[in-house]
Design a protein around this motif. Structure first.
Motif, PDB file in Angstrom:
ATOM      1  N   LYS A 131       2.196  15.814  74.717  1.00 50.89           N
ATOM      2  CA  LYS A 131       1.380  14.659  74.386  1.00 50.89           C
ATOM      3  C   LYS A 131       2.118  13.400  74.826  1.00 50.89           C
ATOM      4  CE  LYS A 131      -1.133  15.129  70.588  1.00 50.89           C
ATOM      5  NZ  LYS A 131      -2.350  15.756  71.132  1.00 50.89           N
ATOM      6  N   TYR A 132       1.387  12.288  74.926  1.00 53.60           N
ATOM      7  CA  TYR A 132       1.968  11.101  75.552  1.00 53.60           C
ATOM      8  C   TYR A 132       1.831   9.864  74.670  1.00 53.60           C
ATOM      9  CZ  TYR A 132       1.984  14.074  79.660  1.00 53.60           C
ATOM     10  OH  TYR A 132       2.218  15.112  80.534  1.00 53.60           O
ATOM     11  N   ASP A 133       2.750   8.952  74.889  1.00 53.05           N
ATOM     12  CA  ASP A 133       2.662   7.646  74.236  1.00 53.05           C
ATOM     13  C   ASP A 133       1.695   6.774  75.036  1.00 53.05           C
ATOM     14  OD1 ASP A 133       3.369   5.752  72.276  1.00 53.05           O
ATOM     15  OD2 ASP A 133       4.816   4.809  73.618  1.00 53.05           O
ATOM     16  N   TRP A 134       1.165   5.753  74.379  1.00 58.24           N
ATOM     17  CA  TRP A 134       0.242   4.848  75.076  1.00 58.24           C
ATOM     18  C   TRP A 134       0.941   4.105  76.212  1.00 58.24           C
ATOM     19  CZ3 TRP A 134       1.494  -0.294  75.193  1.00 58.24           C
ATOM     20  CH2 TRP A 134       2.417  -0.757  74.238  1.00 58.24           C
ATOM     21  N   THR A 135       2.277   4.001  76.146  1.00 52.53           N
ATOM     22  CA  THR A 135       3.011   3.297  77.199  1.00 52.53           C
ATOM     23  C   THR A 135       2.943   4.037  78.536  1.00 52.53           C
ATOM     24  OG1 THR A 135       5.024   4.411  76.435  1.00 52.53           O
ATOM     25  CG2 THR A 135       4.608   2.181  75.604  1.00 52.53           C
ATOM     26  N   ALA A 136       2.737   5.363  78.482  1.00 46.98           N
ATOM     27  CA  ALA A 136       2.711   6.136  79.725  1.00 46.98           C
ATOM     28  C   ALA A 136       1.527   5.723  80.595  1.00 46.98           C
ATOM     29  CB  ALA A 136       2.632   7.625  79.401  1.00 46.98           C
ATOM     30  N   ALA A 137       0.329   5.600  79.970  1.00 44.36           N
ATOM     31  CA  ALA A 137      -0.861   5.220  80.730  1.00 44.36           C
ATOM     32  C   ALA A 137      -0.748   3.793  81.269  1.00 44.36           C
ATOM     33  CB  ALA A 137      -2.107   5.358  79.858  1.00 44.36           C
ATOM     34  N   LYS A 138       0.005   2.955  80.559  1.00 42.19           N
ATOM     35  CA  LYS A 138       0.174   1.558  80.981  1.00 42.19           C
ATOM     36  C   LYS A 138       1.338   1.396  81.956  1.00 42.19           C
ATOM     37  CE  LYS A 138      -2.927  -0.188  78.084  1.00 42.19           C
ATOM     38  NZ  LYS A 138      -4.134  -0.949  78.509  1.00 42.19           N
ATOM     39  N   GLU A 139       2.034   2.515  82.233  1.00 40.97           N
ATOM     40  CA  GLU A 139       3.208   2.493  83.117  1.00 40.97           C
ATOM     41  C   GLU A 139       4.254   1.503  82.621  1.00 40.97           C
ATOM     42  OE1 GLU A 139       1.819   1.879  87.077  1.00 40.97           O
ATOM     43  OE2 GLU A 139       0.986   3.893  87.253  1.00 40.97           O
ATOM     44  N   LEU A 140       4.476   1.532  81.302  1.00 37.03           N
ATOM     45  CA  LEU A 140       5.472   0.672  80.678  1.00 37.03           C
ATOM     46  C   LEU A 140       6.693   1.503  80.288  1.00 37.03           C
ATOM     47  CD1 LEU A 140       3.134  -1.401  78.321  1.00 37.03           C
ATOM     48  CD2 LEU A 140       4.212  -2.178  80.448  1.00 37.03           C
ATOM     49  N   PRO A 141       7.844   0.877  80.168  1.00 36.91           N
ATOM     50  CA  PRO A 141       9.035   1.639  79.760  1.00 36.91           C
ATOM     51  C   PRO A 141       8.889   2.115  78.322  1.00 36.91           C
ATOM     52  CG  PRO A 141       9.500  -0.722  79.807  1.00 36.91           C
ATOM     53  CD  PRO A 141       8.152  -0.535  80.446  1.00 36.91           C
ATOM     54  N   PRO A 142       9.547   3.216  77.967  1.00 33.20           N
ATOM     55  CA  PRO A 142       9.467   3.710  76.581  1.00 33.20           C
ATOM     56  C   PRO A 142      10.119   2.734  75.608  1.00 33.20           C
ATOM     57  CG  PRO A 142      11.137   4.914  77.799  1.00 33.20           C
ATOM     58  CD  PRO A 142      10.416   4.068  78.806  1.00 33.20           C
ATOM     59  N   SER A 143       9.734   2.839  74.338  1.00 38.96           N
ATOM     60  CA  SER A 143      10.271   1.925  73.327  1.00 38.96           C
ATOM     61  C   SER A 143      11.710   2.252  72.955  1.00 38.96           C
ATOM     62  CB  SER A 143       9.391   1.969  72.069  1.00 38.96           C
ATOM     63  OG  SER A 143       8.074   1.543  72.378  1.00 38.96           O
ATOM     64  N   GLY A 144      12.135   3.509  73.196  1.00 38.73           N
ATOM     65  CA  GLY A 144      13.525   3.880  72.935  1.00 38.73           C
ATOM     66  C   GLY A 144      13.796   4.216  71.480  1.00 38.73           C
ATOM     67  N   GLU A 145      15.048   4.080  71.055  1.00 39.61           N
ATOM     68  CA  GLU A 145      15.473   4.433  69.698  1.00 39.61           C
ATOM     69  C   GLU A 145      14.932   3.398  68.710  1.00 39.61           C
ATOM     70  OE1 GLU A 145      17.634   7.419  67.539  1.00 39.61           O
ATOM     71  OE2 GLU A 145      17.317   7.221  69.706  1.00 39.61           O
ATOM     72  N   ILE A 146      14.110   3.845  67.773  1.00 37.27           N
ATOM     73  CA  ILE A 146      13.490   2.933  66.819  1.00 37.27           C
ATOM     74  C   ILE A 146      13.532   3.544  65.415  1.00 37.27           C
ATOM     75  CG2 ILE A 146      11.934   1.843  68.489  1.00 37.27           C
ATOM     76  CD1 ILE A 146       9.710   3.684  67.493  1.00 37.27           C
ATOM     77  N   ASN A 147      13.413   2.682  64.400  1.00 34.36           N
ATOM     78  CA  ASN A 147      13.341   3.201  63.031  1.00 34.36           C
ATOM     79  C   ASN A 147      11.884   3.314  62.595  1.00 34.36           C
ATOM     80  OD1 ASN A 147      12.472   0.643  62.137  1.00 34.36           O
ATOM     81  ND2 ASN A 147      14.572  -0.021  61.697  1.00 34.36           N
ATOM     82  N   LEU A 148      11.675   3.696  61.346  1.00 34.59           N
ATOM     83  CA  LEU A 148      10.317   3.975  60.872  1.00 34.59           C
ATOM     84  C   LEU A 148       9.449   2.718  60.886  1.00 34.59           C
ATOM     85  CD1 LEU A 148       8.631   6.361  59.731  1.00 34.59           C
ATOM     86  CD2 LEU A 148       9.246   5.567  57.445  1.00 34.59           C
ATOM     87  N   VAL A 149      10.017   1.602  60.461  1.00 33.59           N
ATOM     88  CA  VAL A 149       9.263   0.343  60.464  1.00 33.59           C
ATOM     89  C   VAL A 149       8.871  -0.032  61.888  1.00 33.59           C
ATOM     90  CG1 VAL A 149       9.342  -2.113  59.896  1.00 33.59           C
ATOM     91  CG2 VAL A 149      10.375  -0.449  58.347  1.00 33.59           C
ATOM     92  N   GLU A 150       9.805   0.106  62.802  1.00 30.09           N
ATOM     93  CA  GLU A 150       9.538  -0.236  64.198  1.00 30.09           C
ATOM     94  C   GLU A 150       8.498   0.686  64.820  1.00 30.09           C
ATOM     95  OE1 GLU A 150      13.917  -2.132  65.337  1.00 30.09           O
ATOM     96  OE2 GLU A 150      13.599   0.037  65.383  1.00 30.09           O
ATOM     97  N   SER A 151       8.359   1.908  64.265  1.00 28.89           N
ATOM     98  CA  SER A 151       7.341   2.820  64.799  1.00 28.89           C
ATOM     99  C   SER A 151       5.937   2.244  64.620  1.00 28.89           C
ATOM    100  CB  SER A 151       7.435   4.190  64.120  1.00 28.89           C
ATOM    101  OG  SER A 151       6.900   4.162  62.801  1.00 28.89           O
ATOM    102  N   LEU A 152       5.768   1.454  63.559  1.00 31.83           N
ATOM    103  CA  LEU A 152       4.490   0.765  63.364  1.00 31.83           C
ATOM    104  C   LEU A 152       4.390  -0.465  64.251  1.00 31.83           C
ATOM    105  CD1 LEU A 152       3.921   0.880  59.483  1.00 31.83           C
ATOM    106  CD2 LEU A 152       2.732   2.199  61.245  1.00 31.83           C
ATOM    107  N   ILE A 153       5.494  -1.199  64.369  1.00 36.72           N
ATOM    108  CA  ILE A 153       5.480  -2.435  65.154  1.00 36.72           C
ATOM    109  C   ILE A 153       5.097  -2.147  66.607  1.00 36.72           C
ATOM    110  CG2 ILE A 153       6.910  -4.311  66.058  1.00 36.72           C
ATOM    111  CD1 ILE A 153       8.532  -4.141  63.451  1.00 36.72           C
ATOM    112  N   VAL A 154       5.658  -1.085  67.186  1.00 33.85           N
ATOM    113  CA  VAL A 154       5.374  -0.757  68.586  1.00 33.85           C
ATOM    114  C   VAL A 154       4.278   0.305  68.709  1.00 33.85           C
ATOM    115  CG1 VAL A 154       7.703  -1.378  69.300  1.00 33.85           C
ATOM    116  CG2 VAL A 154       7.180   1.009  68.749  1.00 33.85           C
ATOM    117  N   SER A 155       3.754   0.756  67.567  1.00 31.03           N
ATOM    118  CA  SER A 155       2.684   1.761  67.527  1.00 31.03           C
ATOM    119  C   SER A 155       3.062   2.998  68.332  1.00 31.03           C
ATOM    120  CB  SER A 155       1.360   1.179  68.053  1.00 31.03           C
ATOM    121  OG  SER A 155       0.272   2.040  67.761  1.00 31.03           O
ATOM    122  N   CYS A 156       4.221   3.552  68.003  1.00 36.82           N
ATOM    123  CA  CYS A 156       4.767   4.674  68.777  1.00 36.82           C
ATOM    124  C   CYS A 156       4.047   5.980  68.452  1.00 36.82           C
ATOM    125  CB  CYS A 156       6.258   4.812  68.480  1.00 36.82           C
ATOM    126  SG  CYS A 156       7.012   6.258  69.255  1.00 36.82           S
TER     127      CYS A 156
END
Length: 302
Positions: free
Chosen positions: A200-225
């Motif tokens: 399965k893929y992150d939304w960044t893949a379809a947008k050809e954007l770099p991955p969000s990288g190492e994030i915590n739980l709060v940041e998972s909402l901020i970047v909608s990972c």
């Protein structure tokens, strides 16, 4: 109606002739029967205020036509104003942004809950219901449109919640005890914890954007990972497959809202679906799987 189709026709509603089944009801209220009344939206909700009060006198009349006595009298009163929280200019901007895309958009003041914009698309021009309007002949095209513009998709449409459901998923992660707000995870462009056949893929893949990288739980909402939320969905499933559906219901999903004015007979006050193992077994004859929880984690699937 100012701004016509770019106003808020689904929220404001429109006037029309009294429907035949409701004629006796309105006549009991003192209507003659040839008036226009609010039939949807705020026009219908506010009819008792907007229409004013009809006066009348009840008299005893002799066979010769003379007034013998006045038994009761009620004075008429002008219509009152009804105010909404909608921002007319902002509403127009939201409608323009929607374009012709079928769907709905609502914008709230997060501090007060006031509805600033209430957009359902495709839209229609409420002025066409006025038979004196020179463009009223265009109403037939609205009524016969296969896209059914009169449906209020804000209150009558049912949709997958999408990424906003990640709030529920993250709450489940915390409740499970498997995660804290500081638990980190690598958010890449793809996710393969269900195996190589179910990548399965992150939304960044379809947008050809770099991955969000190492994030915590709060940041998972901020970047909608997506990958972090897939990971949560799988981990929680392995602990208790019922926990995520239960948390969704604890948020009030899957049940009527209780909002005054929404009706069940027009499909406005239905609870939606929170799927779980019992639902899937009864309706599809299949067991609930890890993939079901993973899809549900980002507000998709059943």
């Amino acid at each position: 109606y100012i701004n016509g189709p770019l106003g808020a026709p689904h929220a404001v509603g429109f006037l029309s002739s009294i429907p035949a089944p409701a004629l006796s009801y309105y006549q009991k209220l003192g209507y003659r029967g040839d008036e226009s009344v609010g039939v949807t939206g705020l026009e219908a909700r506010g009819e008792p205020y907007l229409a004013g009060k009809r006066g009348g006198t009840l008299r005893v009349v002799t066979p010769g036509g003379q007034i013998a006595a006045t038994l009761a009298q009620s004075d008429s009163a002008p219509g009152q104003a009804v105010y909404s929280t909608l921002d007319r200019d902002f509403q127009k901007q939201v409608m323009q942004a929607m374009g012709d895309i079928p769907g709905a958009a609502v914008v709230l003041n997060m501090n007060t809950g006031e509805v600033l914009a209430f957009a359902s698309s495709p839209t229609f021009d409420a002025n066409l219901f006025d038979y004196t309007n020179r463009n009223s002949s265009m109403l037939a095209a609205v009524l016969n449109s296969p896209y059914q513009p009169l449906i209020n998709r804000v209150t009558q449409g049912l949709y997958p919640p999408g990424s906003v459901f990640k709030v529920v998923n993250v709450a489940t992660a915390l409740k499970s005890g498997l995660f804290t707000r500081d638990t980190t995870y690598y958010c890449g462009n793809s996710w393969d914890e269900l195996g190589p056949n179910f990548i399965k893929y992150d939304w960044t893949a379809a947008k050809e954007l770099p991955p969000s990288g190492e994030i915590n739980l709060v940041e998972s909402l901020i970047v909608s990972c997506n990958p972090y939320n897939y990971h949560i969905g799988l981990a929680v499933y392995n602990q208790d497959s019922q926990m995520l559906p239960d948390m969704a219901r604890a948020f009030g999903l899957g049940a009527p809202t209780g909002i005054v004015g929404l009706l069940s007979n027009t499909n406005e006050e239905v609870g939606g679906l929170v799927p779980d193992a019992q639902w899937k077994t009864e309706n599809l004859g299949e067991d609930w799987s890890a993939g079901d929880s993973v899809n549900m984690a980002i507000g998709q699937g059943y």
